[in-house]
Motif scaffolding. Structure first.
Motif, mmCIF file in Angstrom:
data_model
loop_
_atom_site.group_PDB
_atom_site.id
_atom_site.type_symbol
_atom_site.label_atom_id
_atom_site.label_comp_id
_atom_site.label_asym_id
_atom_site.label_seq_id
_atom_site.Cartn_x
_atom_site.Cartn_y
_atom_site.Cartn_z
ATOM 1 N N VAL A 59 8.014 5.172 -0.150
ATOM 2 C CA VAL A 59 9.357 5.517 0.297
ATOM 3 C C VAL A 59 9.861 4.552 1.375
ATOM 4 O O VAL A 59 11.040 4.182 1.384
ATOM 5 N N LEU A 60 8.988 4.128 2.256
ATOM 6 C CA LEU A 60 9.393 3.365 3.441
ATOM 7 C C LEU A 60 10.380 2.219 3.170
ATOM 8 O O LEU A 60 11.466 2.198 3.768
ATOM 9 N N PRO A 61 10.064 1.267 2.310
ATOM 10 C CA PRO A 61 10.989 0.147 2.120
ATOM 11 C C PRO A 61 12.329 0.566 1.515
ATOM 12 O O PRO A 61 13.373 0.030 1.893
ATOM 13 N N VAL A 62 12.300 1.517 0.606
ATOM 14 C CA VAL A 62 13.547 1.961 -0.030
ATOM 15 C C VAL A 62 14.413 2.711 0.974
ATOM 16 O O VAL A 62 15.635 2.534 1.011
ATOM 17 N N TRP A 63 13.783 3.521 1.788
ATOM 18 C CA TRP A 63 14.527 4.263 2.819
ATOM 19 C C TRP A 63 15.238 3.296 3.758
ATOM 20 O O TRP A 63 16.404 3.494 4.104
ATOM 21 N N ARG A 64 14.559 2.232 4.163
ATOM 22 C CA ARG A 64 15.171 1.253 5.074
ATOM 23 C C ARG A 64 16.386 0.599 4.421
ATOM 24 O O ARG A 64 17.429 0.428 5.055
ATOM 25 N N GLU A 65 16.252 0.240 3.164
ATOM 26 C CA GLU A 65 17.388 -0.379 2.462
ATOM 27 C C GLU A 65 18.566 0.583 2.388
ATOM 28 O O GLU A 65 19.709 0.196 2.595
#
Length: 321
Positions: A59-65
């Motif tokens: 989830v982390l990278p997608v959440w940041r985007e």
DNA sequence: GAACCGTGGGG
DNA sequence: TCCCCAAGGTT
């Protein structure tokens, strides 16, 4: 069946559990962006939806985007639903992206663009169920809520009830137990919810729990009982040959395509696909995964259209505009 | 209540 | 390799 409940805990024992588990959390909790002070309720809501059935690391990278591109509900609601689905990437269960987009629109329409802070209003949002409503109310707004997710259920099952796994589906007894275990103090209750969840995620895991690292191992009913095995075998979900597999392959193609994908492209033999891959931006490798029975492909496409995850445009399939 | 809905990493 | 399963929700 007879299981232990909160009734078997004296007030001082309960207070000791609160102290140990929240203390452990204060020392070892992961630094997750949606836990930071400055994170908006919208950021928390997006994280909770993404985290449904999906591990934190993915989830982390997608959440940041997402938060960079759509810092507010209004920003997301102002774009086509298909953009939400596309930027969902490979998180899985893409209907969540669709519902999050609908939730953003509802927040703009019904709440002046601000994520509502109470359980009932949150529960009314698309894609928000009992867990997510309680989690957002607690973690984004500091409310005292009975948060019950799979981690918390498992910790309660072992620590208090003395069984290896919680029941196959959430029941009233579990909710009652969770409510009884919840600290009275509002601030402590928020930390307690996060801490028990974290304990289940990092230590009291489904497979191979790390009991040696557990702050409450000497109070654990399951350990005291000699680690009895589960009373039932969880049944896994079928995957190979299912509609879901085909839907996933279709969605992978639609996310990559920058133009409607001609319907016939979904029906070609794999060796015959070179003809039309040009011009829509889809690599052949993605198309090859569509090799399935025509009848099943048709069923999958109908399902995607019905769910609003795809639409027909000029004889081709695309993400919803 | 049961079935359905994606995806990929770890054991 | 195969199987389990991960901060669930909806029908």
């Amino acid at each position: 069946m007879a299981q232990f409940g909160a009734d078997d805990l004296r007030p001082d024992q309960l207070a000791a559990l609160h102290r140990r588990i929240t203390g452990w959390f204060a020392e070892t909790a992961r630094d997750l962006p949606w836990r930071e002070r400055h994170c908006s309720p919208w950021g928390v809501l997006v994280s909770e939806i993404m985290l449904q059935q999906t591990p934190v690391v993915r989830v982390l990278p997608v959440w940041r985007e997402w938060l960079e591109r759509w810092p507010t509900p209004a920003a997301l609601a102002g774009e086509p639903a298909g953009e939400a689905v596309r930027s969902w990437g490979r998180l899985g269960y893409p209907r969540r992206a669709l519902r999050l987009h609908s939730a953003a629109a509802a927040i703009v329409r019904d709440h002046g663009g601000s994520v509502p802070g109470n359980y009932t209003e949150l529960l009314a949002l698309p894609g928000v169920g009992s867990y997510t409503a309680a989690a957002v109310a607690a973690f984004a707004f500091g409310r005292r809520e009975t948060v019950v997710d799979t981690n918390i259920r498992r910790v309660h099952a072992r620590l208090v009830s003395g069984v290896a796994l919680p029941s196959p589906s959430l029941n009233a007894a579990e909710m009652r137990l969770a409510a009884e275990l919840l600290p009275d103090d509002v601030g402590t209750s928020v930390h307690w919810n996060a801490a028990v969840m974290e304990l289940g995620a990092l230590v009291c895991t489904a497979r191979a729990p790390k009991c040696a690292d557990c702050p409450v191992r000497d109070s654990c009913a399951w350990l005291a009982a000699g680690e009895p095995p589960p009373s039932y075998v969880p049944k896994g979900q079928a995957w190979h040959g299912t509609d879901r597999q085909v839907r996933g392959a279709v969605m992978a193609v639609l996310r990559l395509a920058d133009a409607p994908v001609p319907a016939e492209m979904f029906q070609r033999e794999p060796a015959d696909l070179g003809f039309a891959a040009d011009g829509i931006g889809v690599p052949l490798s993605a198309l090859h995964r569509l090799n399935s029975a025509p009848e099943q492909l048709e069923r999958a496409m109908a399902g995607l259209l019905g769910d609003g995850l795809a639409e027909l445009h000029q004889g081709g399939y695309r993400l919803p505009a």
